[in-house]
Design an enzyme around this catalytic site. Sequence first.
Site, PDB file in Angstrom:
ATOM      1  N   THR A 200      -4.004 104.167  23.770  1.00  0.00           N
ATOM      2  CA  THR A 200      -2.621 103.645  23.338  1.00  0.00           C
ATOM      3  C   THR A 200      -1.900 105.217  22.927  1.00  0.00           C
ATOM      4  O   THR A 200      -2.375 106.285  22.883  1.00  0.00           O
ATOM      5  CB  THR A 200      -2.903 103.101  22.059  1.00  0.00           C
ATOM      6  OG1 THR A 200      -1.499 102.628  21.487  1.00  0.00           O
ATOM      7  CG2 THR A 200      -3.489 103.847  20.817  1.00  0.00           C
TER       8      THR A 200
ATOM      9  N   GLN B 143      -1.848 105.082  14.865  1.00  0.00           N
ATOM     10  CA  GLN B 143      -2.213 104.831  16.428  1.00  0.00           C
ATOM     11  C   GLN B 143      -3.395 105.725  16.801  1.00  0.00           C
ATOM     12  O   GLN B 143      -4.081 105.400  17.694  1.00  0.00           O
ATOM     13  CB  GLN B 143      -1.074 105.067  17.306  1.00  0.00           C
ATOM     14  CG  GLN B 143       0.054 104.174  17.127  1.00  0.00           C
ATOM     15  CD  GLN B 143      -0.213 102.706  17.495  1.00  0.00           C
ATOM     16  OE1 GLN B 143      -0.669 101.894  16.721  1.00  0.00           O
ATOM     17  NE2 GLN B 143      -0.595 102.583  18.542  1.00  0.00           N
TER      18      GLN B 143
ATOM     19  N   HIS C  99      -6.958 104.203  16.895  1.00  0.00           N
ATOM     20  CA  HIS C  99      -7.709 103.253  17.844  1.00  0.00           C
ATOM     21  C   HIS C  99      -8.685 103.949  18.786  1.00  0.00           C
ATOM     22  O   HIS C  99      -9.575 103.383  19.171  1.00  0.00           O
ATOM     23  CB  HIS C  99      -6.377 102.934  19.003  1.00  0.00           C
ATOM     24  CG  HIS C  99      -5.475 101.783  18.541  1.00  0.00           C
ATOM     25  ND1 HIS C  99      -6.010 100.340  18.410  1.00  0.00           N
ATOM     26  CD2 HIS C  99      -4.300 101.551  17.902  1.00  0.00           C
ATOM     27  CE1 HIS C  99      -5.100  99.604  18.002  1.00  0.00           C
ATOM     28  NE2 HIS C  99      -4.013 100.201  17.744  1.00  0.00           N
TER      29      HIS C  99
ATOM     30  N   GLU D   7       4.605 103.772  24.793  1.00  0.00           N
ATOM     31  CA  GLU D   7       3.976 102.799  24.543  1.00  0.00           C
ATOM     32  C   GLU D   7       4.915 102.064  23.501  1.00  0.00           C
ATOM     33  O   GLU D   7       5.433 101.089  23.548  1.00  0.00           O
ATOM     34  CB  GLU D   7       2.468 102.687  24.554  1.00  0.00           C
ATOM     35  CG  GLU D   7       2.138 101.021  24.143  1.00  0.00           C
ATOM     36  CD  GLU D   7       0.659 101.192  23.962  1.00  0.00           C
ATOM     37  OE1 GLU D   7      -0.106 100.143  23.813  1.00  0.00           O
ATOM     38  OE2 GLU D   7      -0.034 102.227  23.594  1.00  0.00           O
ATOM     39  N   HIS D   8       4.738 102.808  22.497  1.00  0.00           N
ATOM     40  CA  HIS D   8       5.290 102.758  21.156  1.00  0.00           C
ATOM     41  C   HIS D   8       6.379 103.722  20.884  1.00  0.00           C
ATOM     42  O   HIS D   8       5.960 104.805  20.647  1.00  0.00           O
ATOM     43  CB  HIS D   8       4.437 102.410  20.004  1.00  0.00           C
ATOM     44  CG  HIS D   8       3.222 101.454  20.422  1.00  0.00           C
ATOM     45  ND1 HIS D   8       2.167 102.138  20.522  1.00  0.00           N
ATOM     46  CD2 HIS D   8       3.074 100.168  20.144  1.00  0.00           C
ATOM     47  CE1 HIS D   8       1.407 101.099  20.677  1.00  0.00           C
ATOM     48  NE2 HIS D   8       1.956  99.860  20.308  1.00  0.00           N
TER      49      HIS D   8
ATOM     50  N   ASP E 233       2.003  95.349  15.878  1.00  0.00           N
ATOM     51  CA  ASP E 233       0.702  95.120  16.297  1.00  0.00           C
ATOM     52  C   ASP E 233       0.472  93.520  15.861  1.00  0.00           C
ATOM     53  O   ASP E 233      -0.522  92.902  16.770  1.00  0.00           O
ATOM     54  CB  ASP E 233      -0.089  95.995  15.786  1.00  0.00           C
ATOM     55  CG  ASP E 233      -0.276  97.322  16.567  1.00  0.00           C
ATOM     56  OD1 ASP E 233       0.209  97.361  17.883  1.00  0.00           O
ATOM     57  OD2 ASP E 233      -0.651  98.277  16.060  1.00  0.00           O
TER      58      ASP E 233
ATOM     59  N   GLU F 102      20.800  92.891  64.875  1.00  0.00           N
ATOM     60  CA  GLU F 102      19.387  93.287  64.682  1.00  0.00           C
ATOM     61  C   GLU F 102      18.579  92.869  65.926  1.00  0.00           C
ATOM     62  O   GLU F 102      17.371  93.019  65.825  1.00  0.00           O
ATOM     63  CB  GLU F 102      18.917  92.582  63.316  1.00  0.00           C
ATOM     64  CG  GLU F 102      19.641  92.790  62.221  1.00  0.00           C
ATOM     65  CD  GLU F 102      19.028  92.346  60.939  1.00  0.00           C
ATOM     66  OE1 GLU F 102      18.226  91.521  61.064  1.00  0.00           O
ATOM     67  OE2 GLU F 102      19.380  92.539  59.797  1.00  0.00           O
TER      68      GLU F 102
ATOM     69  N   HIS G 253      17.257  83.959  65.876  1.00  0.00           N
ATOM     70  CA  HIS G 253      17.947  83.631  64.234  1.00  0.00           C
ATOM     71  C   HIS G 253      19.152  82.907  64.524  1.00  0.00           C
ATOM     72  O   HIS G 253      19.437  81.916  63.821  1.00  0.00           O
ATOM     73  CB  HIS G 253      18.292  84.861  63.552  1.00  0.00           C
ATOM     74  CG  HIS G 253      16.558  85.317  63.204  1.00  0.00           C
ATOM     75  ND1 HIS G 253      15.476  85.818  63.835  1.00  0.00           N
ATOM     76  CD2 HIS G 253      16.178  85.467  61.663  1.00  0.00           C
ATOM     77  CE1 HIS G 253      14.620  86.160  63.109  1.00  0.00           C
ATOM     78  NE2 HIS G 253      15.006  86.081  61.842  1.00  0.00           N
TER      79      HIS G 253
END
Length: 435
Positions: free
Chosen positions: A241, A263, A266, A332-333, A366, A420, A425
């Site tokens: 984290t 944090q 963690h 992340e945060h 969280d 093309e 097609h």
Amino acid sequence: MLRTIDLRGSRPSESELLALVPRAATDVAAALEPARALIDDVRARGEAALLEQAERFDRANPGAVRVPASELAEARDALRPDVRRAIESTIARVRAASAAQVPAPERTVLADGAVVEQRWQPVGRVGLYVPGGKAVYPSSVVMNVVPAQVAGVRSIALASPPQEAYGGRIHPTIAGVAALLGIDEVYAMGGAGAIGAFAYGVPDIGLAPVQRVTGPGNVFVAAAKRLVQGVTGIDAEAGPTDILVIADEAADADFVASDLVSQAEHDELAAAVLVTDSLDLAERVLERVTIRSTETRHSARVRAALEGPQSAIVLVDDLDVAVDFANAFGAEHLEIQVRDPDAVLARIENAGAIFIGPYSPVSLGDYAAGSNHVLPTGGMARHAAGLSAATFLRPQQVVRYDEAALHAVAPVIATLSAEEDLPAHGEAVIARFGD
């Protein structure tokens, strides 16, 4: 404690900033071969391999990988009343916020009889991973399950490692929250083997393959996710984290310090970064971080994270450089604790989740904000998004043209198919009109 990166007197380019941002020393590539071996073993031997991996890595024997419905119900009924109330409150908030992430169907009329419809179709079956390790994460059950349910996923399986402390059962709070959410397909399995089991299925325990795997985990879980891409979808390769705080002299130093420490709690590889244009604030935050890191329960873990190369105080000349650094970091945060947060927010491009002001700490996200806490780590916010209802949805376009509408665009199709060198097609359109 926190090292200092002094960028004052310079305005680094984006490429220079990318080289400067602190990162944890993790290497998913180095875990690929061990993870592949574990996945291959599960594919070859099914439940027996999963049970052996539980003994080897979790020091636990669940007896059987599939968790009995009676055990789930027992765990739900045993939830402490205050824990159950907190979980139910979180479920309600996350469900409301996730509902806003489901796009409404759209119908675009391009001409008379020419319609393209946009619809969002949920995947049919998902596997949700809830890690064990240094902490128990019942909140991650909510963050994984609720968006899938809101998206309309019909079949949801959940895995969490068996716990030695609980006789080989998964953590009872995780089991109880799963039951509270109506999830009855739960497996006591962890690590790379669990990701492989989700991707390929385990016939001898009735585990059918899933279409998407989500949820955080260690480096072997991340490696396993990389290996099964193409067989099944994944959310992201989650790593340690991280938090980045942009703060100016108006910020409360103790608030900033407490969020960095929260944090760092963690994991020893968690990244905690402060970017500020105020030397005075930096010094006060460092003082408070030093005090808080010694007083908290997981002091050794916190200090290891804060002293690691992935954590730092970054000094800049102004908030414009702070924003440039934050965009290069791809947190992340991301917390913004400045006098004019909206001015900073307007320039932020890369972040998993953004927390504005002194009373919107990451801890709020969280648990109880209503936002999702399964977010891209390690700079992946530069190209990836956090878990949401959209993770479980696939946009599909439904085309409805009548004869006249097709006839009107037939020349366009014929011209482009000829350019093309794909004449069949155009012929497929011409065949409908005979001209």
